[in-house]
Design an enzyme around this catalytic site. Structure first.
Site, PDB file in Angstrom:
ATOM      1  N   ASP A  82      50.228  44.711  19.736  1.00  0.00           N
ATOM      2  CA  ASP A  82      50.508  44.601  20.849  1.00  0.00           C
ATOM      3  C   ASP A  82      50.571  43.432  21.614  1.00  0.00           C
ATOM      4  OD1 ASP A  82      51.667  45.689  23.625  1.00  0.00           O
ATOM      5  OD2 ASP A  82      49.617  46.586  23.952  1.00  0.00           O
ATOM      6  N   HIS A  83      51.501  42.701  22.467  1.00  0.00           N
ATOM      7  CA  HIS A  83      51.368  41.453  23.072  1.00  0.00           C
ATOM      8  C   HIS A  83      50.646  40.336  22.028  1.00  0.00           C
ATOM      9  CE1 HIS A  83      52.452  42.642  26.849  1.00  0.00           C
ATOM     10  NE2 HIS A  83      51.546  43.682  27.024  1.00  0.00           N
ATOM     11  N   HIS A 180      50.464  45.878  34.268  1.00  0.00           N
ATOM     12  CA  HIS A 180      49.456  46.716  33.416  1.00  0.00           C
ATOM     13  C   HIS A 180      48.295  47.203  34.494  1.00  0.00           C
ATOM     14  CE1 HIS A 180      50.831  43.910  29.749  1.00  0.00           C
ATOM     15  NE2 HIS A 180      50.889  44.927  29.523  1.00  0.00           N
ATOM     16  N   GLY A 211      53.274  48.377  30.856  1.00  0.00           N
ATOM     17  CA  GLY A 211      52.656  48.977  32.062  1.00  0.00           C
ATOM     18  C   GLY A 211      53.112  50.337  32.568  1.00  0.00           C
ATOM     19  N   SER A 213      51.633  53.464  32.208  1.00  0.00           N
ATOM     20  CA  SER A 213      50.522  54.343  32.678  1.00  0.00           C
ATOM     21  C   SER A 213      51.082  55.173  33.869  1.00  0.00           C
ATOM     22  CB  SER A 213      49.353  53.938  32.636  1.00  0.00           C
ATOM     23  OG  SER A 213      48.772  54.000  31.166  1.00  0.00           O
ATOM     24  N   THR A 256      46.059  52.588  29.734  1.00  0.00           N
ATOM     25  CA  THR A 256      45.381  52.953  30.999  1.00  0.00           C
ATOM     26  C   THR A 256      45.075  54.257  31.187  1.00  0.00           C
ATOM     27  OG1 THR A 256      46.006  50.932  32.028  1.00  0.00           O
ATOM     28  CG2 THR A 256      45.015  52.548  33.379  1.00  0.00           C
TER      29      THR A 256
HETATM   30  C1  PGH Z   1      50.922  48.217  27.942  1.00  0.00           C
HETATM   31  C2  PGH Z   1      50.032  49.349  28.580  1.00  0.00           C
HETATM   32  N1  PGH Z   1      50.454  47.675  26.964  1.00  0.00           N
HETATM   33  O1  PGH Z   1      51.001  46.663  26.165  1.00  0.00           O
HETATM   34  O2  PGH Z   1      51.785  47.827  28.460  1.00  0.00           O
HETATM   35  O3  PGH Z   1      50.241  49.470  30.058  1.00  0.00           O
HETATM   36  O4  PGH Z   1      48.111  49.485  31.317  1.00  0.00           O
HETATM   37  O5  PGH Z   1      50.147  50.916  31.969  1.00  0.00           O
HETATM   38  O6  PGH Z   1      48.768  51.368  30.212  1.00  0.00           O
HETATM   39  P1  PGH Z   1      49.340  50.468  30.947  1.00  0.00           P
HETATM   40 ZN    ZN Z   2      52.039  45.706  27.749  1.00  0.00          ZN
HETATM   41 CA    CA Z   3      54.373  38.492  28.774  1.00  0.00          CA
END
Ligand code: PGH
Ligand code: ZN
Ligand code: CA
Length: 307
Positions: A82-83, A180, A211, A213, A256
């Protein structure tokens, strides 16, 4: 069974459903997520950020996922970075056994993002690993935002089309107004679904919602009941998640909600008995609560029964 992220997301793209991509930072979270997938017969994407990898050790993160996916061979599982912030970080994950990586160069100018993504695609595809890239910035949008402001932060559909065709990236995260964490919207929740539809039409590949959640009422209530404070928190409503899936989102990043659900139970156990110090007494109910959240999300997104 551990499979490439492409396999899971291409099927979701063809058949029009969403797969939750759930973050984990330790064994308890991972086990809770797997239990939900087994209960729901759902394909699964589990993801670790660079921070989570640093916390667990990359060898441990991969070993945990390999072990649990061998225990439940009926569940197709992808392990996703992730990222990822650099080419090096993506290559490290691929070498360690990740089956999907995100190269997040979306804060760079378009050409630089494209160049970096192309490099990662080349090495990842040689290893049978899927690649995610991002366009635009994660940021809440409001009703009174101007067109120019919107265009400055959200994905540009024409750019998305060019980006996907030139980079050959497998899935794309278009910024459409999410952010996020627990505080996603100042006013009413708002996402740019029109833009999403345009991006889907032009790219015709699996799309990713970061993001995502929801902070469902039950999860918020549990955290408050435990003595926690979530004043002003706002997530992406379930109805929006479903509309996003209809509009072409196939990977739904969720972190989250899992953290809040887990920590509420940990706090409750501590509150109820302040001489308790057996870790299992804290973690077992916390894992159970997390499994419920993940299982419900699989139903909402439509991945239940899709193995
Ligand atoms: C997310 C998680 N991870 O890459 O995008 O987003 O904070 O909404 O869970 P949340
Ligand atoms: Zn993310
Ligand atoms: Ca980015």
């Amino acid at each position: 069974m551990l499979v490439s992220g492409v396999e899971i997301l291409q099927k979701a793209h063809r058949e029009g459903y969403g797969v939750g991509a759930f973050n984990f930072v330790n064994f308890e979270m991972l086990q809770a997520i797997f239990k939900a997938a087994v209960a729901k017969n759902s394909p699964l994407i589990v993801q670790a950020s660079e921070g989570a990898i640093k916390y667990m050790g990359i060898d441990v993160a991969v070993a945990l996922v390999r072990t649990l996916s061998a225990r439940y061979p009926q569940i197709p599982v992808a392990l996703h970075l992730d990222h990822g912030t650099s080419y090096e970080s993506c290559v490290k994950a691929i070498r360690a056994g990740f089956t999907s990586v995100m190269i997040d160069a979306s804060h760079h100018p378009f050409d630089e993002n494209l160049k970096e993504t192309k490099r990662v695609v080349e090495v990842a595809h040689a290893c049978g690993v899927g690649v995610e890239a991002e366009l635009g910035r994660l940021m809440g949008i409001e009703d009174n935002i101007s067109v120019a402001e919107k265009d400055a932060v959200l994905v540009n559909p024409e750019e998305a089309e060019r980006f996907v065709s030139e980079s050959q990236v497998d899935y794309l995260a278009p910024a459409i107004g999410t952010s996020h964490g627990a505080f996603k919207f100042k006013g009413e929740p708002k996402l740019d679904f029109e833009r999403l539809l345009d991006v889907k039409k032009r790219t015709n590949i699996p799309l990713v919602l970061h993001g995502a959640s929801a902070i469902p009422d039950s999860v918020r209530a549990s955290f408050l009941e435990s003595g926690g404070d979530l004043k002003g928190s706002k997530g992406v409503p379930f109805a929006f998640l479903q509309e996003a899936v209809k509009g072409g989102i196939n990977k739904i990043n969720t972190d989250t909600d899992l953290r809040i659900a887990f920590m509420a139970e940990v706090r409750k156990v501590g509150n109820a008995n302040n001489s308790e110090f057996d870790l299992r007494k804290f973690f077992a109910p916390a894992s159970e609560a997390m499994t419920k959240v993940v299982a419900e999300r699989m139903d909402i997104l439509g991945s239940s029964g899709k193995i």
